[in-house]
Scaffold this active site. Sequence first.
Site, PDB file in Angstrom:
ATOM      1  N   GLU A   1      37.546  47.697  38.016  1.00  5.01           N
ATOM      2  CA  GLU A   1      37.872  48.528  36.851  1.00  5.01           C
ATOM      3  C   GLU A   1      36.622  48.813  36.019  1.00  5.01           C
ATOM      4  O   GLU A   1      36.569  49.791  35.283  1.00  5.01           O
ATOM      5  CB  GLU A   1      38.975  47.845  36.025  1.00  5.01           C
ATOM      6  CG  GLU A   1      40.315  47.939  36.761  1.00  5.01           C
ATOM      7  CD  GLU A   1      41.301  46.824  36.464  1.00  5.01           C
ATOM      8  OE1 GLU A   1      41.120  46.083  35.478  1.00  5.01           O
ATOM      9  OE2 GLU A   1      42.261  46.691  37.248  1.00  5.01           O
TER      10      GLU A   1
ATOM     11  N   LYS B   1      42.923  40.916  31.524  1.00  3.66           N
ATOM     12  CA  LYS B   1      42.522  42.318  31.305  1.00  3.66           C
ATOM     13  C   LYS B   1      42.732  42.682  29.831  1.00  3.66           C
ATOM     14  O   LYS B   1      42.560  41.830  28.968  1.00  3.66           O
ATOM     15  CB  LYS B   1      43.270  43.252  32.273  1.00  3.66           C
ATOM     16  CG  LYS B   1      43.110  42.786  33.732  1.00  3.66           C
ATOM     17  CD  LYS B   1      43.542  43.801  34.751  1.00  3.66           C
ATOM     18  CE  LYS B   1      43.344  43.239  36.148  1.00  3.66           C
ATOM     19  NZ  LYS B   1      43.673  44.213  37.194  1.00  3.66           N
TER      20      LYS B   1
ATOM     21  N   ASN C   1      43.120  36.783  35.076  1.00  6.85           N
ATOM     22  CA  ASN C   1      42.396  37.855  34.389  1.00  6.85           C
ATOM     23  C   ASN C   1      43.422  38.619  33.563  1.00  6.85           C
ATOM     24  O   ASN C   1      44.207  39.386  34.112  1.00  6.85           O
ATOM     25  CB  ASN C   1      41.722  38.756  35.434  1.00  6.85           C
ATOM     26  CG  ASN C   1      41.048  39.960  34.809  1.00  6.85           C
ATOM     27  OD1 ASN C   1      40.953  40.071  33.580  1.00  6.85           O
ATOM     28  ND2 ASN C   1      40.585  40.875  35.648  1.00  6.85           N
TER      29      ASN C   1
ATOM     30  N   GLY D   1      47.136  45.736  41.179  1.00  3.05           N
ATOM     31  CA  GLY D   1      48.205  46.302  40.361  1.00  3.05           C
ATOM     32  C   GLY D   1      49.188  47.181  41.113  1.00  3.05           C
ATOM     33  O   GLY D   1      49.973  47.901  40.501  1.00  3.05           O
TER      34      GLY D   1
ATOM     35  N   HIS E   1      34.047  43.731  38.214  1.00  2.00           N
ATOM     36  CA  HIS E   1      35.443  44.051  38.540  1.00  2.00           C
ATOM     37  C   HIS E   1      35.528  45.545  38.858  1.00  2.00           C
ATOM     38  O   HIS E   1      34.823  46.351  38.259  1.00  2.00           O
ATOM     39  CB  HIS E   1      36.348  43.686  37.361  1.00  2.00           C
ATOM     40  CG  HIS E   1      37.798  43.721  37.717  1.00  2.00           C
ATOM     41  ND1 HIS E   1      38.487  44.906  37.855  1.00  2.00           N
ATOM     42  CD2 HIS E   1      38.674  42.739  38.017  1.00  2.00           C
ATOM     43  CE1 HIS E   1      39.740  44.629  38.209  1.00  2.00           C
ATOM     44  NE2 HIS E   1      39.876  43.324  38.318  1.00  2.00           N
TER      45      HIS E   1
ATOM     46  N   GLU F   1      38.466  41.673  45.991  1.00  2.00           N
ATOM     47  CA  GLU F   1      39.600  42.380  45.405  1.00  2.00           C
ATOM     48  C   GLU F   1      39.640  43.804  45.955  1.00  2.00           C
ATOM     49  O   GLU F   1      38.962  44.692  45.427  1.00  2.00           O
ATOM     50  CB  GLU F   1      39.466  42.443  43.879  1.00  2.00           C
ATOM     51  CG  GLU F   1      39.489  41.091  43.199  1.00  2.00           C
ATOM     52  CD  GLU F   1      40.033  41.177  41.777  1.00  2.00           C
ATOM     53  OE1 GLU F   1      40.926  40.385  41.456  1.00  2.00           O
ATOM     54  OE2 GLU F   1      39.600  42.046  41.012  1.00  2.00           O
TER      55      GLU F   1
ATOM     56  N   SER G   1      47.347  41.875  43.489  1.00  2.00           N
ATOM     57  CA  SER G   1      48.796  41.693  43.647  1.00  2.00           C
ATOM     58  C   SER G   1      49.199  40.299  44.124  1.00  2.00           C
ATOM     59  O   SER G   1      50.205  40.149  44.826  1.00  2.00           O
ATOM     60  CB  SER G   1      49.383  42.773  44.569  1.00  2.00           C
ATOM     61  OG  SER G   1      49.235  44.051  43.973  1.00  2.00           O
TER      62      SER G   1
HETATM   63  P1  13P Z   1      46.771  42.270  39.854  1.00  2.00           P
HETATM   64  O1  13P Z   1      47.026  40.828  40.154  1.00  2.00           O
HETATM   65  O2  13P Z   1      47.536  42.764  38.643  1.00  2.00           O
HETATM   66  O3  13P Z   1      46.937  43.125  41.069  1.00  2.00           O
HETATM   67  O4  13P Z   1      45.229  42.388  39.413  1.00  2.00           O
HETATM   68  C1  13P Z   1      44.271  41.782  40.226  1.00  2.00           C
HETATM   69  C2  13P Z   1      42.988  41.818  39.512  1.00  2.00           C
HETATM   70  O5  13P Z   1      42.391  42.865  39.302  1.00  2.00           O
HETATM   71  C3  13P Z   1      42.433  40.537  39.027  1.00  2.00           C
HETATM   72  O6  13P Z   1      41.124  40.673  38.597  1.00  2.00           O
END
Ligand code: 13P
Length: 247
Positions: free
Chosen positions: A97, A10, A8, A171, A95, A165, A209
Amino acid sequence: MRKLIAGNWKMNGLRADGAALARDLVSRAAKSPPSCDLLVCPPATLLAEIGSLLAGSRIALGGQDCHAEPKGAHTGDVSAPMLKDAGCAYVIVGHSERRQNHHESDATVRAKATAGLGAGLIPIVCVGETAAQRDAKQHLSVCGGQIAGSLPEIAGAGQLVVAYEPVWAIGTGRTPTTTDIAEVHAFIRAELKKRVANPDAVRILYGGSVNAKNAAEILGVANVDGALVGGASLDGASFWTIAQAAG
Ligand code: 13P
């Protein structure tokens, strides 16, 4: 089940960066094909171009979100048929976010997942608890509620992916213990058994992560059928190490 390693990206990548990363992955896939399925989800601006670069490779393309409607007056949104038209096979929905920053409810996520299915895409429905919910030992009830509210009704075998997740792991460099991951993934599998005809054919990805160092351990946990990788998917070598850990 063959594992799925999904990147992803992002809101990262201008055209040159995205193309360089896609070319790097295509060349790695040609040299040492991994024994897992691979997916990259670039930002919407790059989908068509990355889709052409991936054509003929074993790396699939996915969107990061879609609107529930196929078209219309929705400034700034992208529909599921548009993703399909750009070459996508998958779409991430729900997601954290989007749930947090765009106030998406379970019902919205379900509508988006249903739209994805309708357009011939495989929705990747994300669920996961916040740090406060984990501290209050509500992680299973939160994930259960999100599953009950956001999974599309009609998903059959191979038509659906669920991603666990934990919000606090995204992150942050922090990951749950393998015992904690196993607990939630077993719980999600049990919830799927209540809801879909072929629950063992639904991949359950872990995200949060995941990196080149911890991937093998996480991917070895029962009911972990792959990973949804954020930051580490922006680096070709790291993403490839994770893909190889899945084989
Ligand atoms: P990270 O791998 O940067 O922690 O992000 C995970 C994520 O949100 C994947 O959709």
